[in-house]
Motif scaffolding. Structure first.
Motif, PDB file in Angstrom:
ATOM      1  N   LEU A  41      -9.641   4.477  -4.743  1.00  0.00           N
ATOM      2  CA  LEU A  41      -8.480   5.383  -4.689  1.00  0.00           C
ATOM      3  C   LEU A  41      -7.183   4.598  -4.514  1.00  0.00           C
ATOM      4  CD1 LEU A  41      -9.625   8.445  -2.564  1.00  0.00           C
ATOM      5  CD2 LEU A  41      -9.009   8.367  -4.977  1.00  0.00           C
ATOM      6  N   LEU A  42      -7.258   3.634  -3.589  1.00  0.00           N
ATOM      7  CA  LEU A  42      -6.074   2.796  -3.348  1.00  0.00           C
ATOM      8  C   LEU A  42      -5.654   2.066  -4.623  1.00  0.00           C
ATOM      9  CD1 LEU A  42      -6.516   1.143   0.159  1.00  0.00           C
ATOM     10  CD2 LEU A  42      -4.876   2.871  -0.541  1.00  0.00           C
ATOM     11  N   LEU A  43      -6.670   1.603  -5.373  1.00  0.00           N
ATOM     12  CA  LEU A  43      -6.371   0.906  -6.637  1.00  0.00           C
ATOM     13  C   LEU A  43      -5.603   1.834  -7.570  1.00  0.00           C
ATOM     14  CD1 LEU A  43      -9.674  -1.038  -7.289  1.00  0.00           C
ATOM     15  CD2 LEU A  43      -7.391  -2.020  -7.033  1.00  0.00           C
ATOM     16  N   GLY A  44      -6.070   3.074  -7.614  1.00  0.00           N
ATOM     17  CA  GLY A  44      -5.381   4.076  -8.445  1.00  0.00           C
ATOM     18  C   GLY A  44      -3.937   4.210  -8.009  1.00  0.00           C
ATOM     19  N   ILE A  45      -3.732   4.298  -6.707  1.00  0.00           N
ATOM     20  CA  ILE A  45      -2.371   4.466  -6.188  1.00  0.00           C
ATOM     21  C   ILE A  45      -1.505   3.265  -6.549  1.00  0.00           C
ATOM     22  CG2 ILE A  45      -1.015   4.616  -4.057  1.00  0.00           C
ATOM     23  CD1 ILE A  45      -3.349   6.323  -2.940  1.00  0.00           C
ATOM     24  N   VAL A  46      -2.109   2.069  -6.413  1.00  0.00           N
ATOM     25  CA  VAL A  46      -1.340   0.858  -6.732  1.00  0.00           C
ATOM     26  C   VAL A  46      -0.919   0.869  -8.204  1.00  0.00           C
ATOM     27  CG1 VAL A  46      -1.566  -1.630  -7.040  1.00  0.00           C
ATOM     28  CG2 VAL A  46      -2.245  -0.575  -4.897  1.00  0.00           C
ATOM     29  N   ILE A  47      -1.828   1.354  -9.058  1.00  0.00           N
ATOM     30  CA  ILE A  47      -1.481   1.405 -10.486  1.00  0.00           C
ATOM     31  C   ILE A  47      -0.326   2.376 -10.714  1.00  0.00           C
ATOM     32  CG2 ILE A  47      -2.334   2.152 -12.746  1.00  0.00           C
ATOM     33  CD1 ILE A  47      -5.072   0.996 -11.848  1.00  0.00           C
ATOM     34  N   ILE A  48      -0.391   3.515 -10.013  1.00  0.00           N
ATOM     35  CA  ILE A  48       0.714   4.477 -10.137  1.00  0.00           C
ATOM     36  C   ILE A  48       2.007   3.849  -9.637  1.00  0.00           C
ATOM     37  CG2 ILE A  48       1.611   6.696  -9.333  1.00  0.00           C
ATOM     38  CD1 ILE A  48      -1.318   7.616  -9.163  1.00  0.00           C
ATOM     39  N   LEU A  49       1.901   3.167  -8.480  1.00  0.00           N
ATOM     40  CA  LEU A  49       3.090   2.512  -7.916  1.00  0.00           C
ATOM     41  C   LEU A  49       3.674   1.523  -8.914  1.00  0.00           C
ATOM     42  CD1 LEU A  49       2.082   1.773  -4.209  1.00  0.00           C
ATOM     43  CD2 LEU A  49       3.684   3.480  -5.056  1.00  0.00           C
ATOM     44  N   ASN A  72       1.475   8.050 -20.035  1.00  0.00           N
ATOM     45  CA  ASN A  72       0.675   9.165 -19.540  1.00  0.00           C
ATOM     46  C   ASN A  72      -0.310   8.587 -18.547  1.00  0.00           C
ATOM     47  OD1 ASN A  72      -0.917  11.314 -19.058  1.00  0.00           O
ATOM     48  ND2 ASN A  72      -1.032  11.945 -21.209  1.00  0.00           N
ATOM     49  N   ILE A  73       0.104   8.564 -17.283  1.00  0.00           N
ATOM     50  CA  ILE A  73      -0.664   7.856 -16.267  1.00  0.00           C
ATOM     51  C   ILE A  73      -1.983   8.565 -15.992  1.00  0.00           C
ATOM     52  CG2 ILE A  73       0.512   9.016 -14.380  1.00  0.00           C
ATOM     53  CD1 ILE A  73      -0.307   5.366 -14.227  1.00  0.00           C
ATOM     54  N   THR A  74      -1.984   9.872 -16.079  1.00  0.00           N
ATOM     55  CA  THR A  74      -3.217  10.621 -15.813  1.00  0.00           C
ATOM     56  C   THR A  74      -4.301  10.189 -16.794  1.00  0.00           C
ATOM     57  OG1 THR A  74      -1.644  12.408 -15.540  1.00  0.00           O
ATOM     58  CG2 THR A  74      -3.951  12.942 -15.202  1.00  0.00           C
ATOM     59  N   TYR A  75      -3.878  10.116 -18.028  1.00  0.00           N
ATOM     60  CA  TYR A  75      -4.807   9.706 -19.077  1.00  0.00           C
ATOM     61  C   TYR A  75      -5.317   8.291 -18.807  1.00  0.00           C
ATOM     62  CZ  TYR A  75      -6.334   8.426 -23.761  1.00  0.00           C
ATOM     63  OH  TYR A  75      -7.068   7.999 -24.831  1.00  0.00           O
ATOM     64  N   GLU A  76      -4.396   7.421 -18.443  1.00  0.00           N
ATOM     65  CA  GLU A  76      -4.749   6.028 -18.225  1.00  0.00           C
ATOM     66  C   GLU A  76      -5.727   5.895 -17.052  1.00  0.00           C
ATOM     67  OE1 GLU A  76      -1.749   2.475 -17.910  1.00  0.00           O
ATOM     68  OE2 GLU A  76      -1.384   3.788 -19.621  1.00  0.00           O
ATOM     69  N   LEU A  77      -5.428   6.621 -15.961  1.00  0.00           N
ATOM     70  CA  LEU A  77      -6.306   6.572 -14.795  1.00  0.00           C
ATOM     71  C   LEU A  77      -7.676   7.121 -15.145  1.00  0.00           C
ATOM     72  CD1 LEU A  77      -4.031   7.680 -11.834  1.00  0.00           C
ATOM     73  CD2 LEU A  77      -4.998   5.420 -12.274  1.00  0.00           C
ATOM     74  N   THR A 114     -10.373  -6.112  -4.987  1.00  0.00           N
ATOM     75  CA  THR A 114      -9.345  -6.075  -3.941  1.00  0.00           C
ATOM     76  C   THR A 114      -8.172  -7.034  -4.151  1.00  0.00           C
ATOM     77  OG1 THR A 114     -10.846  -7.386  -2.636  1.00  0.00           O
ATOM     78  CG2 THR A 114     -10.643  -5.047  -2.064  1.00  0.00           C
ATOM     79  N   PRO A 115      -8.354  -8.168  -4.867  1.00  0.00           N
ATOM     80  CA  PRO A 115      -7.156  -8.997  -5.105  1.00  0.00           C
ATOM     81  C   PRO A 115      -6.012  -8.202  -5.734  1.00  0.00           C
ATOM     82  CG  PRO A 115      -9.098 -10.190  -5.783  1.00  0.00           C
ATOM     83  CD  PRO A 115      -9.562  -8.833  -5.384  1.00  0.00           C
ATOM     84  N   ILE A 116      -6.357  -7.223  -6.562  1.00  0.00           N
ATOM     85  CA  ILE A 116      -5.308  -6.391  -7.170  1.00  0.00           C
ATOM     86  C   ILE A 116      -4.542  -5.674  -6.068  1.00  0.00           C
ATOM     87  CG2 ILE A 116      -4.872  -4.416  -8.700  1.00  0.00           C
ATOM     88  CD1 ILE A 116      -7.400  -5.156 -10.212  1.00  0.00           C
ATOM     89  N   PRO A 165       1.205  -5.211  -5.098  1.00  0.00           N
ATOM     90  CA  PRO A 165       2.442  -4.811  -4.409  1.00  0.00           C
ATOM     91  C   PRO A 165       3.466  -5.941  -4.376  1.00  0.00           C
ATOM     92  CG  PRO A 165       0.557  -4.050  -3.191  1.00  0.00           C
ATOM     93  CD  PRO A 165       0.033  -4.935  -4.266  1.00  0.00           C
ATOM     94  N   PHE A 166       2.971  -7.159  -4.206  1.00  0.00           N
ATOM     95  CA  PHE A 166       3.914  -8.290  -4.208  1.00  0.00           C
ATOM     96  C   PHE A 166       4.599  -8.411  -5.568  1.00  0.00           C
ATOM     97  CE2 PHE A 166       1.553  -9.680  -0.467  1.00  0.00           C
ATOM     98  CZ  PHE A 166       2.615 -10.024   0.346  1.00  0.00           C
ATOM     99  N   ILE A 167       3.793  -8.227  -6.612  1.00  0.00           N
ATOM    100  CA  ILE A 167       4.368  -8.333  -7.962  1.00  0.00           C
ATOM    101  C   ILE A 167       5.427  -7.248  -8.156  1.00  0.00           C
ATOM    102  CG2 ILE A 167       3.881  -8.152 -10.424  1.00  0.00           C
ATOM    103  CD1 ILE A 167       1.162  -9.295  -9.933  1.00  0.00           C
TER     104      ILE A 167
END
Lengths: 728, 765
Positions: free
Chosen positions: A564-572, A588-593, A632-634, A639-641
Motif C-alpha cells: 500500500l505504501l508503495l502505491g502511495i509513493v507512486i502517487i506522491l 491515469n494513475i488509477t489505471y497505472e496502479l 522497500t528500497p523504492i 521520497p528523496f528523489i
C-alpha cells in the motif's frame, strides 16, 4: 531541351467590360477556430480568419473545373481552370482585321479549353492565358519574377510564358516547353519482338516549384519516388523527398524468416500491398526549403526539406488526412487545406497555429467549403481557396488577433526584437489566455530580462519543460545567492545541535530511553515492529531472507501494508515530483496502479507455481513477504528523489537519473537474492527460474485476458437470454 | 534504532516542508495592455435598404372562377375551391388578394402539353400536402387531386360550412388515412386547424407482417399560400437567429433552400451524437425561437405573418427560393412521425435497422395567419403583431419601460476535472474571491451589474446549487450573498436542471432506447445527458428549501433549449414534446409561485411568461448566404418586456461590428469571468472557455463599455418601436422614449438628417 519560340498570339483584348461577381458577407464566421496547446490538444480560440469575399464569376463566366490558385510576389492571382472555354476571334495576319468565314459571314472564332485567369491584388481582371498546345487538363501554375510556368498533366509538359509581356501588354508569349525528360528511367523499354518489358517511370506532372537556380521540382501524380528534380533545361537530375514505404507489418515479419529466393518470389505479391504515399502538393519558401504535403498520411503530412532532403518538421506534428494543398505565407508560416474544407495554419516550425473551416454540402453559409482543391495567400495574409464543387474562390481575411500573432512571430524569430514581441504576446493573451505559444514567447522574453519567476509561471502555463527547467535554474540561482548565508547558518546550527545532543546524550542517555520506549512499542505493536524491521532487512538482506523464510519474521499484514505504501509513493511521485521531470498532464494513475498491482499478483503466483515444481523451498507466503521487502528500497529512496527533484533542473538530470539507477540496482539485487535464498537455488537456477516465471506471467496474463473477454460476452449472452425470458 | 527514527522524522519534516513550498508557489502575472488600444474591425456589408416612403396602394385583383365566397367579416373574405381545397383571402382594407396557389396559370393547357407535369401541378394546387412513409410508393408527397389508374379521385373531401369558414373531412381512400382540416376567419386572422382526434390511419392491417404500411410523416397546410415568382418590393421574414429577410427578386441570388426545426433539433430521434471533425468546427445554425414567419409582398401595403399556435414544437420552417417550383415559398411542415435507428447489437453499433415510429405525435395543429396592411406590412409589423398577440395572451411579462443599462457577468465558481485518482473540484472563484472581484469591477466604474454564480456539483454531475466548503463554506456564501444584495447587484444562481454529464436514473432515453445525449466535447465530458422532463418539477421542489434557506430569490436557468424531445419510457410508451412543455411549465410555475424569479438563455417563445431577463439574445442570424439583411425581429418582439443581454463578449473577434450591433439592437453586454487564471478551466467541463480572468479582460471590458455606454444607458430595456435601413450599412432603431439610434457600419462618415454619423460609429438622436 530545345527552346521553342512559338507564334505570338495576339491576346484577344477583353471586349466585355470588366466584371467580377463578388459577394461579401458580414459578422460571424460559420465555423469555430481552434489552436493547439503545447501538448497537441486542440483548444478553441478567437476567430483567426473570417470569410470575406466570394468570387464565383469572372467576366460573367462561371468557373468550370477549378484546379489551382497561385499568388505571385506582386500579388497577381493566377487561377487555373482546366475546363474553361474561351472563344477567340481569329485575326488575319496580313490585314490585321478579324477573319470572316466566307460561308456564314461570321467572324471566325477559335475555341480553347482550359485557361489561366489572372487577377491583380484588388481582384481586378488582368488577362487570361490559353494556348494551342494546352491539352484539356492543365493543372497548375508557378510564377517566378519573369516567367509563368503552366503544368499540363495530359501532355506531360511544362509551358513557360514570358511574364512581363503578359502583365504589361497582355501578350501570351510561350518561351519554352519542357516535355517529359529524356532520361532512360522515364522511357518504356521493349525487347526485340517489340513487346514492352519495362514500363517507364510515371512522370505525370501535377504541380511544380522552381528554385532560385531555375531547377524545377515536379510533383508527379503517380511518382512513387517523391519529387522529380529537373534542371532549368528540363533534364532529369534526381528524385527528391519521397515518403518512406509503408510495408504491412505481417510482410515485414515474414521477410525476416524467408530465404532470399522465397523473398524474391513474394516480392511481386508484396509490391501490391505496399502503400505508396505520393505527395499531393508542393511549395517552396524564399530560403529555398521545399515543402510537400501527402494526403494519405494523417500524422505528419507536411514535410519541410532542405536541399539535401532532410525533413525539418517533427514526426508528431498535428495533421489531418486528405490534406491536398499547401502554401507558404509571408512569415514562412504554412497554410494547408484538406478536402473536408478544413484550413490549417502552422508556424515556421510546424506547430499548429489555427484550424478552422469545415464542410457544408448545402453551401448555404459563406466560409464553409465543399471540395477545396487549392489554397494560396496574398502578401497581406488574405487566404484564397479554390472550391471545385462550389465553383468559387473563397477569400478569408485575417482578424486583428491573427495579424498580431504573425507580427509577434516576425518580431521574435526574424528580428529578435523581444521587447516588441512581448507587447504583442501580451495583447494576444487578452484575447486568448490559453495561447501557449504566447506564454512561451513571454517566458522567453522574461528570461532575457532575468525575470525568472514570471518566466517560470509562463512556462508552467504552457507546459514547456525545457523552459521551466531553465527558469527554475534561474530561480534557484537567485535563491542561492540570497540565502546562502542562511543555509550555511542552518547547517552550522544543525551540526552544533548534533554535538550538543551528543554530549547531553552521554550524560542523560536520551537515546537509550528513546530506544527503550520504541522497543516497548515494538513489543506491543507488531506492525510497527515489522515496519522497523525493514531497516534491519536492508542492512542484512541475507539474514533477512533467512528470518523471513525460517522464522516467519514478518506477517502478511505488514507486507500488504508495504504494498500500500508503495502505491502511495507512486502517487506522491506523480503528484509532487517537479513538473520538469514528471509531466502532470494526461496521466491515469488509477489505471497505472491497477496494472502494477496486477503484475505483482501475477508475479507472486507464477513464481510460486514455477518454483514449487522446481524444488523451490519457499511457500507462497514467503514469496509474498519477501517480494514486499525486496521492493522497500523504492520506499526509502523515492521520497528523496521527489524532494531532490525540486532542487534539480534538467541540466542536472544525471543526478535525478542516478537516484533512479541506485533504486533500481538495489531492488534488482534484493529481488534476485530473494528468489535464490527463499527457494535455496544456485545462481544459475535462479536465473532460469526468473525467466520461467516471467514466461508464466505472460501466459497467465494472456489467459486471464481471454477469460475476461469471453466472460464479458458470456455475461452479455446470459443477460440477453434472461431479458428475453422476462419480456416474453 | 533511535538513529533510524530520527532520520525518519527529519526526513518526514523535510518532505512536508518541501510540499508546502511547492504548493504555495503560484505567482500571478498581470498583462498590461500596451498596444491595440482600439477595436478590431472587419468589413461589414449589408446591401438592404428600406424604402422609406411607399405610396399607399389600393388593389383591384381578380377572383377566378371556381372559387366561391364562404365567409366574410369586416376585414376579410374567404373563398374556397372545393376540388383543390384552394382558398383565397381578400384583405378588405386595401383589396389585396392572397391566393393559396398561383391562379394565373392555365394548368389544363400545361398538362395537355406535358402530361408528366400533372403530379407537380397537383401538388401546387392542393391545399394540403401529405408527406408519407411508405415502402412501395416513390412519390411520398400526396396531393388532394390524385387519381388512380382508372381516372377516379382517390381522395374524397366533404365540406361542412359555418359562419366563419369550413371544415373539410379529407379521406385518402387508397391509403386509408383521414383527417379534418378546419379553416376559419377570426377578425383579421385566418386560422387553420387539424385536430389530433380527427386523424385516423384506418388500414386494418396496419403493422401486421407483410402489410405495406403507409404512414403519415408530415402534413403541410397551404404551402403555396403567398408563394410568388417575384415581388418588386417584397421579402420573406425568416425567424433564423435574431431574424433575417430575403428579397423576392426575379432570379434569386442563391438557389439555396433553408429548413430548420422550430425550437431546435429533436434529440429523441438522433441515432447517436455527432462527434465528427465537422461537428467540431462547423457552428450549428442559430435556433429558431419564435414560431412565426412573415411574407411581405409589398412593403407598406400587403403582407401576412404566420404564427404556429399549436404544434410549433413539431414544426419545421421551410424557405424555398424557386427550387423545384418557380415560386418563392415559405411554410411550416408539421411532423407527426419520424424514423430512427434501432440498434440490434450492444457491441456493434453498425448493426441497426431503421424503424418508423408507430404512434403519431399527439398534438393539435393550429396555425394562424394575420394579414398585414399599410404600415404594418413590413418586418417591424410582423414583429409587432406577434408582440401584440403575446401581450393579449399575457405571455409577456409587463415591466416598466425604463432604460436599464446593465453589464451581465457569469462567474464560474466551481468546475470539475479529472484528478490523479478521481474527479476533483476546481475552485475557479471562491465566494470571497467573487466579492473581491465584484468590488474591483464596481470600482472600475460598472454601476449596474447582473451577476450569476455557477458551480458544478459533483453529486449531481450537473450545474446545480450547493454550498461548497472549498469555496468558503456557508459563512462565506452568506457574506457573498449579502454583499451582492446590499450593493445593488442583481444576483442569480445558475442552475441547469436539464443537462447532466453522466447518465443516471433520471436520464431520458431516445426513441432507440439509448440514453438521450448529445455531444458536449469538453475536455472533461464528451457528452451531456438530458434528464427526463417529468422529473423537473420534482427537482425544483427538492431544491426549493435550499434556495429558501440561503436567500436565493432568483435563478438563471440553462438547458431548457434541450428539453423538447420525443422519447420512450421504460415501458416503451412514447412521450411527446407537448408533455415536456407541460412539465417545464409546472416547474417554472412552482418557482414563480414561490417568489423566485427566473432568467434564461435564448429561451423559446413558450417560456416568455416565466422569464424576467433574456440572456444570450441572438444578435445575428446564422450568416446564410442568401439573406439580404439580418433584422432585429426578436428584439422588436421582446424589448421593453425583458431586458436583453448579448452572448459572451469574451470571445468576439470582430469587435466594432459586434458592439455596433449591441447598440443597434439595444442589447446589454455580457461576460463570463473567473478570478483565477483561465488555465484552471483548461481540463474541466468549461474547457471551451479560453479567456475568463477578469485581470486579463478588464482593459477590453473598459474599452467596450465606453464604446456602447452612450447609447445603451439611454435605450437598453426600452421598447424598440421601429427599425429600418437608412442606406447601405446604416440602420436606424427608434425607441419608445423617442430616441433614435443611428448606426453606421461603413468605413465613411454618413449624414443623417443633418447629423454626421462617424464611420464605424453611431449617434443617439
Amino acid at each position: 531541351m530545345k527552346k521553342l519560340l512559338t507564334l505570338i498570339i495576339m491576346v484577344f483584348v477583353c471586349v466585355f467590360t470588366f466584371s467580377l461577381d463578388v459577394q461579401a458577407t458580414n459578422t460571424n464566421a460559420p465555423y469555430y477556430t481552434y489552436t493547439a496547446d503545447s501538448n497537441g490538444n486542440l483548444i478553441k480560440t478567437t476567430e483567426a480568419y473570417t470569410p470575406s469575399k466570394q468570387i464565383n464569376k469572372i467576366n460573367d463566366q462561371s468557373f468550370e473545373l477549378l484546379q489551382h490558385i497561385y499568388v505571385d510576389d506582386e500579388d497577381y492571382i493566377y487561377i487555373t481552370d482546366s475546363k474553361a472555354i474561351t472563344y477567340v476571334e481569329q485575326i488575319d495576319p496580313e490585314t490585321g482585321e478579324p477573319m470572316i468565314n466566307p460561308n456564314t459571314g461570321n467572324v471566325v472564332e477559335k475555341r480553347y479549353v482550359g485557361k489561366i485567369i489572372v487577377l491583380d491584388k484588388n481582384y481586378q481582371f488582368v488577362g487570361e492565358i490559353y494556348h494551342d498546345d494546352f491539352s484539356n487538363f492543365i493543372t497548375s501554375t508557378f510564377v517566378t519574377k519573369d516567367k509563368i510556368y503552366v503544368v499540363d498533366l495530359t501532355n506531360e509538359s511544362i509551358f513557360i510564358f514570358n511574364k512581363e509581356e503578359f502583365i504589361e501588354n497582355q501578350k501570351i508569349q510561350l518561351e519554352q516547353t519542357i516535355t517529359k525528360p529524356t532520361h532512360p528511367i522515364f522511357q518504356d523499354q521493349y525487347n526485340d519482338e517489340g513487346e514492352r518489358v519495362v514500363n517507364g517511370y510515371d512522370y505525370r506532372p501535377e504541380h511544380i516549384v522552381v528554385d532560385s537556380m531555375g531547377n524545377i521540382y515536379v510533383q508527379g501524380k503517380k511518382s512513387k519516388n517523391g519529387l522529380i528534380m529537373l534542371d532549368d533545361d528540363g533534364s532529369f537530375m534526381t528524385f527528391f523527398g519521397g515518403n518512406p514505404l509503408r510495408i504491412p507489418i505481417i510482410d515485414r515479419v515474414r521477410r525476416f524468416f524467408l530465404t532470399e529466393e522465397q523473398e524474391d518470389k513474394l516480392q511481386r505479391e508484396t509490391d501490391q500491398k505496399i502503400i505508396h504515399d505520393i505527395p499531393s502538393n508542393i511549395a517552396i519558401d524564399d530560403k529555398g526549403y521545399i515543402y510537400t504535403v501527402t494526403s494519405s498520411i494523417p500524422t505528419n503530412p507536411i514535410k519541410k526539406f532542405n536541399t539535401s532532403g532532410r525533413n525539418f518538421f517533427k514526426k508528431d506534428m498535428i495533421g489531418l488526412s486528405n490534406m491536398t494543398s499547401i502554401w507558404i505565407g509571408e512569415y514562412n508560416n504554412v497554410f494547408a487545406i484538406n478536402n473536408q474544407g478544413l484550413i490549417l495554419e502552422y508556424d515556421t516550425n510546424g506547430n499548429l497555429l489555427f484550424l478552422f473551416g469545415g464542410m457544408d454540402a448545402t453551401n448555404s453559409r459563406a466560409g464553409l467549403l465543399n471540395l477545396p482543391v487549392s489554397i494560396a495567400a496574398t502578401s497581406d495574409d488574405n487566404l484564397l481557396v479554390a472550391d471545385q464543387a462550389n465553383k468559387l474562390i473563397q477569400v478569408y481575411t485575417p482578424t486583428e488577433f491573427t495579424n498580431i500573432i504573425h507580427e509577434a512571430f516576425e518580431a521574435y524569430y526574424n528580428d529578435g526584437d523581444y521587447e516588441e514581441s512581448r507587447e504583442k504576446w501580451e495583447y494576444i493573451l487578452q484575447y486568448n489566455s490559453l495561447f501557449d505559444y504566447a506564454h512561451i514567447g513571454l517566458g522567453n522574453s522574461y528570461m532575457r530580462d532575468n525575470e525568472y519567476h514570471d518566466a517560470y509561471q509562463e512556462y508552467y502555463y504552457a507546459n514547456d519543460y525545457m523552459g521551466l527547467s531553465d527558469a527554475y535554474w534561474g530561480i534557484r540561482q537567485d535563491w542561492m545567492r540570497n540565502n546562502l548565508n542562511t543555509v550555511i547558518l542552518i547547517i552550522v546550527l544543525l551540526l552544533i545541535t548534533r554535538v550538543i545532543y551528543y554530549f547531553l546524550n552521554k550524560k542523560y542517555q536520551y537515546s537509550k530511553s528513546i530506544g527503550e520506549r520504541i522497543n516497548g512499542i515494538r513489543r506491543k505493536n507488531q506492525l510497527f515492529d515489522e515496519m522497523l524491521y525493514i531497516f534491519r532487512f536492508l542492512k542484512h538482506p541475507f539474514d533477512g531472507f533467512y528470518e523471513i523464510k525460517r522464522e516467519n519474521r514478518v506477517s502478511m499484514m505488514t507486507s500488504t501494508f508495504i504494498y500500500l505504501l508503495l502505491g502511495i509513493v507512486i502517487i506522491l511521485n506523480y503528484r509532487f515530483t517537479n513538473v520538469v521531470f514528471v509531466p502532470k498532464v494526461g496521466i491515469n494513475i488509477t489505471y497505472e496502479l491497477f496494472i502494477l498491482g496486477f503484475i505483482l499478483i501475477l508475479w507472486v503466483v507464477s513464481n510460486y507455481l514455477v518454483c514449487s515444481i522446481n524444488d523451490g523451498e519457499g511457500s507462497i507466503k514467503n514469496v509474498y513477504n519477501a517480494t514486499a521487502y525486496s521492493l522497500t528500497p523504492i520506499l526509502i529512496i523515492m521520497p528523496f528523489i521527489i524532494v531532490m527533484s525540486h532542487v534539480l533542473t534538467l541540466q542536472e538530470y544525471v543526478f535525478y537519473q542516478f537516484g533512479y539507477l541506485l533504486m533500481s540496482i538495489w531492488t534488482v539485487f534484493l529481488f534476485f537474492f530473494m528468489i535464490k535464498d527463499i527457494h535455496n537455488y544456485s545462481v544459475r537456477k535462479t536465473i532460469g527460474v526468473i525467466l520461467k516465471s516471467m514466461f508464466t506471467m505472460l501466459i497467465l496474463g494472456l489467459f486471464l485476458f481471454v477469460v475476461f473477454a469471453l466472460g464479458n460476452q458470456m455475461i452479455e449472452v446470459v443477460k440477453n437470454i434472461i431479458g428475453e425470458l422476462i419480456n416474453r | 534504532m533511535k538513529k533510524k527514527l530520527i532520520t525518519f522524522i527529519c526526513f518526514s519534516v523535510i518532505l512536508y516542508l518541501g510540499f508546502l513550498l511547492i504548493d504555495s508557489y503560484h505567482p500571478n502575472v498581470d498583462y498590461p495592455l500596451k498596444i491595440g488600444n482600439n477595436l478590431s474591425t472587419e468589413i461589414y456589408e449589408n446591401n438592404f435598404v428600406t424604402q422609406l416612403s411607399n405610396p399607399v396602394n389600393q388593389y383591384d385583383m381578380d377572383i377566378p372562377e371556381g372559387f366561391e365566397l364562404i365567409s366574410e367579416n369586416s376585414h376579410l373574405q374567404l373563398y374556397l375551391e372545393e376540388e383543390t381545397m384552394g382558398i383565397i383571402i381578400v384583405n378588405k382594407d386595401n383589396g389585396y388578394v392572397w391566393y393559396s396557389y398561383d391562379v394565373s396559370r392555365d394548368y389544363d393547357q400545361e398538362i395537355a402539353d406535358d402530361p408528366n407535369k400533372v403530379d407537380s401541378i397537383n401538388l401546387i394546387k392542393s391545399g394540403i400536402i401529405l408527406q408519407l412513409y411508405s415502402d412501395f410508393r416513390d412519390n411520398v408527397f400526396k396531393s388532394l387531386l390524385e387519381e388512380n389508374l382508372l381516372g377516379n379521385k382517390t381522395v374524397t373531401i366533404t365540406y361542412e360550412f359555418s359562419q366563419t369558414g369550413f371544415t373539410a373531412h379529407i379521406d385518402y381512400t387508397d391509403i386509408d388515412i383521414k383527417f379534418d382540416v378546419k379553416v376559419n376567419i377570426e377578425n383579421e386572422d385566418l386560422v387553420i386547424e387539424v385536430p389530433y382526434e380527427s386523424i385516423d390511419e384506418y388500414d386494418p392491417k396496419l403493422g401486421e407482417p407483410g402489410n405495406k404500411d403507409v404512414l403519415i410523416n408530415n402534413i403541410l397546410v397551404y404551402p403555396f399560400l403567398g408563394a410568388t415568382k417575384k415581388e418588386e418590393n417584397g421579402y420573406v421574414v425568416i425567424p433564423d437567429g435574431s431574424g433575417a429577410i430575403v428579397s423576392l427578386q426575379e432570379t434569386p441570388s442563391y438557389q439555396k433552400v433553408y429548413n430548420a426545426p422550430v425550437y431546435g433539433e429533436d434529440l429523441g430521434y438522433i441515432r447517436e451524437p455527432d462527434i465528427s471533425m465537422t461537428s467540431l468546427t462547423v457552428k450549428p445554425f442559430s435556433r429558431i425561437t419564435l414560431p412565426i414567419y412573415g411574407m411581405i409582398h409589398d412593403v407598406g401595403n400587403a403582407g401576412f405573418m404566420v404564427i404556429s399556435e399549436s404544434g410549433d414544437y413539431y414544426a419545421t420552417y421551410n424557405y424555398k427560393p424557386k427550387v423545384e417550383t418557380d415560386y418563392y415559398q415559405s411554410y411550416y411542415a408539421y411532423n407527426y412521425r419520424e424514423e430512427y435507428h434501432q440498434f440490434q447489437s450492444r457491441s456493434n453499433e453498425d448493426q441497426n435497422i431503421i424503424i418508423i415510429q408507430k404512434k403519431l405525435n399527439q398534438y393539435d395543429l393550429k396555425q394562424r395567419y394575420v394579414f398585414l396592411s399599410q404600415e404594418n406590412a413590413d418586418y417591424v409589423g410582423v414583429a409587432k403583431t406577434y408582440r401584440k398577440y403575446l401581450e393579449e395572451k399575457q405571455h409577456l411579462n409587463t415591466i416598466t419601460n425604463h432604460s436599464n443599462y446593465e453589464t451581465k457577468i457569469d462567474i464560474i465558481g466551481n468546475e470539475i476535472e479529472m484528478g490523479i485518482l478521481w474527479e476533483k473540484n476546481v475552485p475557479t472563484t471562491t465566494y470571497q474571491e467573487a466579492i473581491d472581484m465584484i468590488k474591483t469591477i464596481k470600482d472600475d466604474g460598472y454601476q449596474n451589474l447582473d451577476v450569476s454564480y455557477k458551480t458544478f456539483d459533483k453529486d449531481h454531475h450537473a450545474y446545480r446549487f450547493n454550498i461548497f466548503r472549498h469555496l468558503g463554506g456557508k459563512d462565506d456564501f452568506k457574506k457573498m450573498h449579502d454583499y451582492l444584495e446590499n450593493n445593488g447587484v442583481d444576483f442569480h444562481y445558475y442552475v441547469d436542471y436539464v443537462k447532466s454529464y453522466e447518465a443516471h436514473k433520471y436520464s431520458a432515453t431516445r426513441m432507440n432506447r439509448k440514453a438521450l445525449s448529445d455531444a458536449n466535447l469538453s475536455y472533461m465530458y464528451p457528452y451531456f445527458y438530458v434528464n427526463n422532463a417529468k422529473y423537473l418539477p420534482q427537482f425544483v421542489q427538492e431544491d426549493y428549501p435550499l434556495y429558501d434557506d440561503n436567500g436565493i430569490s432568483s435563478l438563471t436557468l440553462n438547458g431548457l433549449d434541450q428539453i423538447l424531445y420525443t422519447h420512450k419510457d421504460k415501458e416503451r410508451n412514447n412521450h411527446y414534446c407537448n408533455e415536456n412543455i407541460e412539465y417545464v411549465k409546472e416547474a417554472l410555475q412552482y418557482l414563480k409561485d414561490k417568489g423566485i424569479s427566473i432568467n434564461s438563455y435564448n429561451p423559446d417563445a413558450y417560456l416568455y411568461p416565466y422569464i424576467n431577463k433574456y440572456y444570450d439574445a441572438p444578435i445575428s442570424s446564422s450568416g446564410l448566404l442568401f439573406i439580404d439583411a439580418t433584422i432585429p425581429l426578436l428584439e422588436l418582439v421582446v424589448s421593453g418586456h425583458m431586458p436583453m443581454y448579448s452572448p459572451y463578449l469574451n470571445f468576439i473577434s470582430s469587435e466594432e461590428n459586434t458592439l455596433l450591433r449591441l447598440v443597434e439592437y439595444g442589447v446589454n453586454p455580457s461576460y463570463i469571468l473567473t478570478k483565477k487564471n483561465t488555465y484552471e478551466l483548461k481540463y474541466t467541463n468549461s474547457s471551451h472557455i479560453y479567456i475568463s480572468q477578469y485581470e486579463a479582460l478588464d482593459e477590453r471590458m473598459k474599452i467596450y463599455d465606453s464604446f456602447i455606454k452612450k447609447a445603451l444607458s439611454r435605450i437598453s430595456g426600452v421598447e424598440m418601436v421601429d427599425h429600418y435601413f437608412y442606406q447601405e450599412g446604416v440602420s436606424v432603431s427608434v425607441y419608445a422614449n423617442g430616441l433614435k439610434v443611428v448606426v453606421n457600419y461603413t468605413d465613411s462618415d454618413v449624414i443623417y438628417n443633418g447629423n454626421t454619423i462617424e464611420a464605424k460609429g453611431y449617434d443617439v438622436l
